[in-house]
Write a protein that holds these residues in place. Structure first.
Motif, short mmCIF file in Angstrom:
data_model
loop_
_atom_site.label_atom_id
_atom_site.label_comp_id
_atom_site.label_asym_id
_atom_site.label_seq_id
_atom_site.Cartn_x
_atom_site.Cartn_y
_atom_site.Cartn_z
N GLU A 111 4.61 6.47 2.15
CA GLU A 111 5.60 5.19 2.66
C GLU A 111 5.12 3.82 2.16
N SER A 113 0.96 -1.19 0.25
CA SER A 113 0.40 0.28 0.44
C SER A 113 1.01 0.87 -0.05
N TYR A 114 0.00 1.94 -0.99
CA TYR A 114 1.31 3.50 -0.76
C TYR A 114 0.39 4.51 -0.46
N ASP A 115 -0.84 4.62 -0.09
CA ASP A 115 -1.69 5.52 -0.34
C ASP A 115 -1.37 6.20 1.35
N THR A 116 -0.22 5.90 1.88
CA THR A 116 0.03 6.75 3.10
C THR A 116 1.26 7.38 2.88
N HIS A 146 -7.94 5.62 1.89
CA HIS A 146 -7.45 7.08 1.98
C HIS A 146 -8.03 8.32 1.11
N LEU A 173 -4.77 13.43 -0.37
CA LEU A 173 -3.85 13.86 0.30
C LEU A 173 -3.08 15.24 -0.31
N LYS A 223 3.91 0.57 2.48
CA LYS A 223 3.71 -0.88 3.76
C LYS A 223 3.27 -2.40 2.99
#
Length: 105
Positions: free
Chosen positions: A55, A50-53, A101, A104, A57
């Motif tokens: 970074e 997952s690249y949503d935040t 999410h 951003l 994960k």
């Protein structure tokens, strides 16, 4: 208990010998006779990144053989998640583990 005839006992012995012979060939991995080798315990491995935040994960789902045909034992990042669960519930768990999410930017 019913009595078994001598002829029936001989038939049962022949069947048991053929089953034992087939299992021994399977354990040796002999494929000339068309017998498939035993399947490994690890059946599937699902890695979700997952690249949503901002970074990356990565969550790893390792799906192992269970005592039932249609169920699996699942480890998530090396820890036991469920001892016996079906594939549809595994996919449901993946969906719930990755919430949505907002953007951003």
């Amino acid at each position: 208990m019913y009595r078994r005839s001598h002829k029936y006992q001989q038939l049962r012995a022949r069947i048991a010998q053929s089953i034992a012979k087939r299992e021994n060939e399977r354990l040796k991995g002999v494929n000339e006779t068309g017998i498939e080798p035993l399947l490994p315990d690890l059946r599937k491995k699902i890695e979700v990144t997952s690249y949503d935040t901002g970074e990356s994960k990565t969550i790893t789902f390792e799906i192992f053989q269970s005592d039932r045909i249609d169920c699996y034992k699942v480890l998530v990042d090396g820890k036991l998640w469920k001892k016996r669960v079906g594939l549809s519930k595994i996919l449901k768990g993946i969906r719930k583990a990755l919430p949505r999410h907002s953007r951003l930017g």
